[in-house]
Design a protein around this motif. Structure first.
Motif, PDB file in Angstrom:
ATOM      1  N   PRO A 201       0.805  -1.239   0.000  1.00 56.40           N
ATOM      2  CA  PRO A 201       0.000   0.000   0.000  1.00 56.40           C
ATOM      3  C   PRO A 201       0.826   1.272   0.000  1.00 56.40           C
ATOM      4  O   PRO A 201       0.464   2.260  -0.636  1.00 56.40           O
ATOM      5  CB  PRO A 201      -0.837  -0.132   1.281  1.00 56.40           C
ATOM      6  CG  PRO A 201      -0.920  -1.586   1.527  1.00 56.40           C
ATOM      7  CD  PRO A 201       0.387  -2.142   1.075  1.00 56.40           C
ATOM      8  N   LEU A 202       1.969   1.249   0.710  1.00 57.31           N
ATOM      9  CA  LEU A 202       2.831   2.427   0.716  1.00 57.31           C
ATOM     10  C   LEU A 202       3.394   2.715  -0.670  1.00 57.31           C
ATOM     11  O   LEU A 202       3.437   3.873  -1.116  1.00 57.31           O
ATOM     12  CB  LEU A 202       3.968   2.240   1.725  1.00 57.31           C
ATOM     13  CG  LEU A 202       3.600   2.367   3.209  1.00 57.31           C
ATOM     14  CD1 LEU A 202       4.810   2.059   4.069  1.00 57.31           C
ATOM     15  CD2 LEU A 202       3.079   3.764   3.510  1.00 57.31           C
ATOM     16  N   LEU A 203       3.837   1.651  -1.363  1.00 57.55           N
ATOM     17  CA  LEU A 203       4.350   1.832  -2.718  1.00 57.55           C
ATOM     18  C   LEU A 203       3.251   2.336  -3.652  1.00 57.55           C
ATOM     19  O   LEU A 203       3.493   3.198  -4.513  1.00 57.55           O
ATOM     20  CB  LEU A 203       4.931   0.513  -3.238  1.00 57.55           C
ATOM     21  CG  LEU A 203       6.190   0.010  -2.531  1.00 57.55           C
ATOM     22  CD1 LEU A 203       6.609  -1.342  -3.094  1.00 57.55           C
ATOM     23  CD2 LEU A 203       7.327   1.007  -2.673  1.00 57.55           C
TER      24      LEU A 203
ATOM     25  N   CYS B 269       0.779   6.860  -6.691  1.00 57.55           N
ATOM     26  CA  CYS B 269      -0.355   7.780  -6.880  1.00 57.55           C
ATOM     27  C   CYS B 269       0.069   9.227  -6.669  1.00 57.55           C
ATOM     28  O   CYS B 269      -0.339  10.124  -7.420  1.00 57.55           O
ATOM     29  CB  CYS B 269      -1.484   7.411  -5.924  1.00 57.55           C
ATOM     30  SG  CYS B 269      -2.256   5.808  -6.263  1.00 57.55           S
ATOM     31  N   LEU B 270       0.900   9.465  -5.643  1.00 61.59           N
ATOM     32  CA  LEU B 270       1.373  10.830  -5.401  1.00 61.59           C
ATOM     33  C   LEU B 270       2.247  11.330  -6.545  1.00 61.59           C
ATOM     34  O   LEU B 270       2.180  12.509  -6.933  1.00 61.59           O
ATOM     35  CB  LEU B 270       2.147  10.883  -4.084  1.00 61.59           C
ATOM     36  CG  LEU B 270       1.312  10.708  -2.800  1.00 61.59           C
ATOM     37  CD1 LEU B 270       2.216  10.694  -1.578  1.00 61.59           C
ATOM     38  CD2 LEU B 270       0.285  11.823  -2.681  1.00 61.59           C
ATOM     39  N   ALA B 271       3.093  10.428  -7.086  1.00 62.52           N
ATOM     40  CA  ALA B 271       3.942  10.814  -8.214  1.00 62.52           C
ATOM     41  C   ALA B 271       3.096  11.174  -9.436  1.00 62.52           C
ATOM     42  O   ALA B 271       3.350  12.169 -10.131  1.00 62.52           O
ATOM     43  CB  ALA B 271       4.919   9.697  -8.549  1.00 62.52           C
ATOM     44  N   LEU B 272       2.062  10.365  -9.712  1.00 61.17           N
ATOM     45  CA  LEU B 272       1.183  10.660 -10.846  1.00 61.17           C
ATOM     46  C   LEU B 272       0.396  11.943 -10.613  1.00 61.17           C
ATOM     47  O   LEU B 272       0.170  12.729 -11.555  1.00 61.17           O
ATOM     48  CB  LEU B 272       0.232   9.490 -11.079  1.00 61.17           C
ATOM     49  CG  LEU B 272       0.873   8.181 -11.565  1.00 61.17           C
ATOM     50  CD1 LEU B 272      -0.172   7.082 -11.658  1.00 61.17           C
ATOM     51  CD2 LEU B 272       1.556   8.384 -12.903  1.00 61.17           C
ATOM     52  N   LEU B 273      -0.022  12.178  -9.362  1.00 64.33           N
ATOM     53  CA  LEU B 273      -0.730  13.420  -9.050  1.00 64.33           C
ATOM     54  C   LEU B 273       0.174  14.638  -9.262  1.00 64.33           C
ATOM     55  O   LEU B 273      -0.239  15.654  -9.842  1.00 64.33           O
ATOM     56  CB  LEU B 273      -1.239  13.386  -7.606  1.00 64.33           C
ATOM     57  CG  LEU B 273      -1.968  14.651  -7.116  1.00 64.33           C
ATOM     58  CD1 LEU B 273      -3.215  14.901  -7.952  1.00 64.33           C
ATOM     59  CD2 LEU B 273      -2.318  14.519  -5.641  1.00 64.33           C
TER      60      LEU B 273
ATOM     61  N   VAL C 248      13.312  11.188  -1.850  1.00 66.97           N
ATOM     62  CA  VAL C 248      12.778  11.647  -3.139  1.00 66.97           C
ATOM     63  C   VAL C 248      12.172  13.038  -3.006  1.00 66.97           C
ATOM     64  O   VAL C 248      12.422  13.934  -3.835  1.00 66.97           O
ATOM     65  CB  VAL C 248      11.740  10.641  -3.672  1.00 66.97           C
ATOM     66  CG1 VAL C 248      11.027  11.195  -4.894  1.00 66.97           C
ATOM     67  CG2 VAL C 248      12.409   9.311  -4.012  1.00 66.97           C
ATOM     68  N   VAL C 249      11.383  13.246  -1.944  1.00 64.32           N
ATOM     69  CA  VAL C 249      10.751  14.556  -1.745  1.00 64.32           C
ATOM     70  C   VAL C 249      11.811  15.629  -1.515  1.00 64.32           C
ATOM     71  O   VAL C 249      11.739  16.739  -2.071  1.00 64.32           O
ATOM     72  CB  VAL C 249       9.770  14.495  -0.556  1.00 64.32           C
ATOM     73  CG1 VAL C 249       9.249  15.887  -0.215  1.00 64.32           C
ATOM     74  CG2 VAL C 249       8.601  13.573  -0.886  1.00 64.32           C
TER      75      VAL C 249
END
Length: 294
Positions: A4-6, A11-15, A281-282
Motif C-alpha cells: 500500500p505504501l508503494l 499515486c502521489l507521483a502521478l498526481l 525523493v521529496v
C-alpha cells in the motif's frame, strides 16, 4: 503494509505529474501567442508522428542520431537484464534493472542536450554577426543567413542544417527557423525566428534587428555566468545534501550489509526504509526546484 505504501507513492507521483502538466499548460509563453497571431491565415503543415516521436526528438536534440534504428535490440537487452536481475536478486533486482536503465538513459540524453544547446547559443552571435556583414555587403536576408550557416562551427552548423534543408525543400526561412526554435525550445532561437517572421511580413532594417539580437544574447550569457558564480555555493550545498543519504546507505551496504538487509526482512524495517526513500525523493525534488529558482 509495504505494497500500500508503494501504491500511495505511485499515486502521489502521478498526481504531481498531472499538476505539473496542468500548470505548464496554463503558463503558455507569450512568444507562442505572438507567433500564433503572426501565422494566422497561413497554411500549416501536418506532420504524421510515429509512436516513437518523443524518443526520436529527444535523441535528435541531443545530437545522438535516431534511436529507433536499434530500438528492438535495446529493448531485448533491457528485458534480458530484468530477467537476469530477477534471477540474482529476486524482485528487488528485477525492479532495479527495470527502473535504473531508463533513468540513466534519460539523464545522459538530458546532459548531452544541455551541453549541446549551451554550445549552440555561444556560437549563435558569431553566426548572426556574419549574417549582418553579409547584409551590409548587399545580400538578401535569406542569402546572408544561408551563407552564415555554411561558415558556422559544430554543433550549431549541424543544427542549423535543418533550416537549410527546409529552405531547399521550399519552406520559407521564418518558418524553417520557427521549426528549429520549437525543436530546441530555447528563447534565443525563438527570438531569432520571431525577428525573421516579423521582418518577412512587415519589412524593416534586418541588420539592426540582428545587431540587437546579438547584443541581447551576449548580455544574457554574461548575466548567466554571473548568476552561476554567485550561486555556486548554493548548488554545491544542494548536491551535498542530496547525495549524503545515498552515500551513507552505500557505505552501510559495503561495510555492514546485514544491517540494512535485516531491516528489509523485518516488517517495521521495511516501513522505515520505504519512509526514508520517500523523504529522500521529496527532499531531492525540493532541492531541485530551489536550484531552478536561483
Amino acid at each position: 503494509m509495504l505494497k500500500p505504501l508503494l501504491l500511495i507513492l505511485v499515486c502521489l507521483a502521478l498526481l504531481g505529474l498531472s499538476v505539473r502538466l496542468f500548470y505548464r499548460g496554463l503558463r503558455q509563453s507569450g512568444t507562442d501567442r505572438v507567433l500564433g497571431r503572426l501565422t494566422e491565415g497561413q497554411p500549416e503543415l501536418v506532420v504524421e508522428k510515429s509512436s516513437w516521436a518523443g524518443l526520436e526528438r529527444a535523441f535528435l536534440r541531443a545530437g545522438l542520431g535516431r534511436p529507433t534504428e536499434r530500438i528492438g535490440l535495446w529493448l531485448a537487452l533491457w528485458a534480458f537484464g530484468i530477467v537476469f536481475g530477477f534471477a540474482l536478486g529476486s524482485w528487488i533486482g528485477a525492479l532495479a534493472l527495470l527502473l535504473l536503465p531508463p533513468l540513466a538513459v534519460r539523464l545522459y540524453v538530458s546532459w548531452c542536450y544541455q551541453r549541446r544547446l549551451k554550445r549552440m547559443i555561444e556560437q549563435l552571435p558569431q553566426l548572426l554577426d556574419h549574417a549582418v556583414r553579409s547584409l551590409k555587403s548587399g545580400r538578401t536576408l535569406a542569402d546572408a543567413v544561408m551563407g552564415a550557416i555554411d561558415t558556422a562551427e559544430q554543433p550549431l552548423k549541424d543544427a542549423m542544417g535543418r533550416v537549410q534543408r527546409n529552405v531547399q525543400l521550399g519552406v520559407s526561412l521564418p518558418d524553417a527557423a520557427s521549426d528549429l526554435a520549437e525543436l530546441y525550445e530555447k528563447d534565443e532561437l525563438r527570438l531569432f525566428a520571431l525577428g525573421l517572421k516579423v521582418n518577412h511580413r512587415y519589412g524593416g532594417n534586418a541588420s539592426e534587428l540582428l545587431d540587437n539580437l546579438i547584443k541581447m544574447i551576449r548580455e544574457r550569457e554574461q548575466a548567466s555566468r554571473q548568476l552561476s558564480a554567485m550561486t555556486g555555493e548554493t548548488r554545491v550545498t544542494a548536491w551535498v545534501l542530496g547525495s549524503l543519504p545515498v552515500g551513507l546507505a552505500g557505505y552501510f551496504l559495503l561495510t555492514n550489509p546485514h544491517y540494512l538487509l535485516a531491516m528489509w526482512n523485518d516488517h517495521s524495517g521495511q516501513i522505515m526504509l520505504a519512509t526514508a526513500f520517500s523523504l529522500q525523493v521529496v527532499g531531492s525534488l525540493a532541492l531541485w526546484r530551489m536550484l531552478r529558482s536561483v
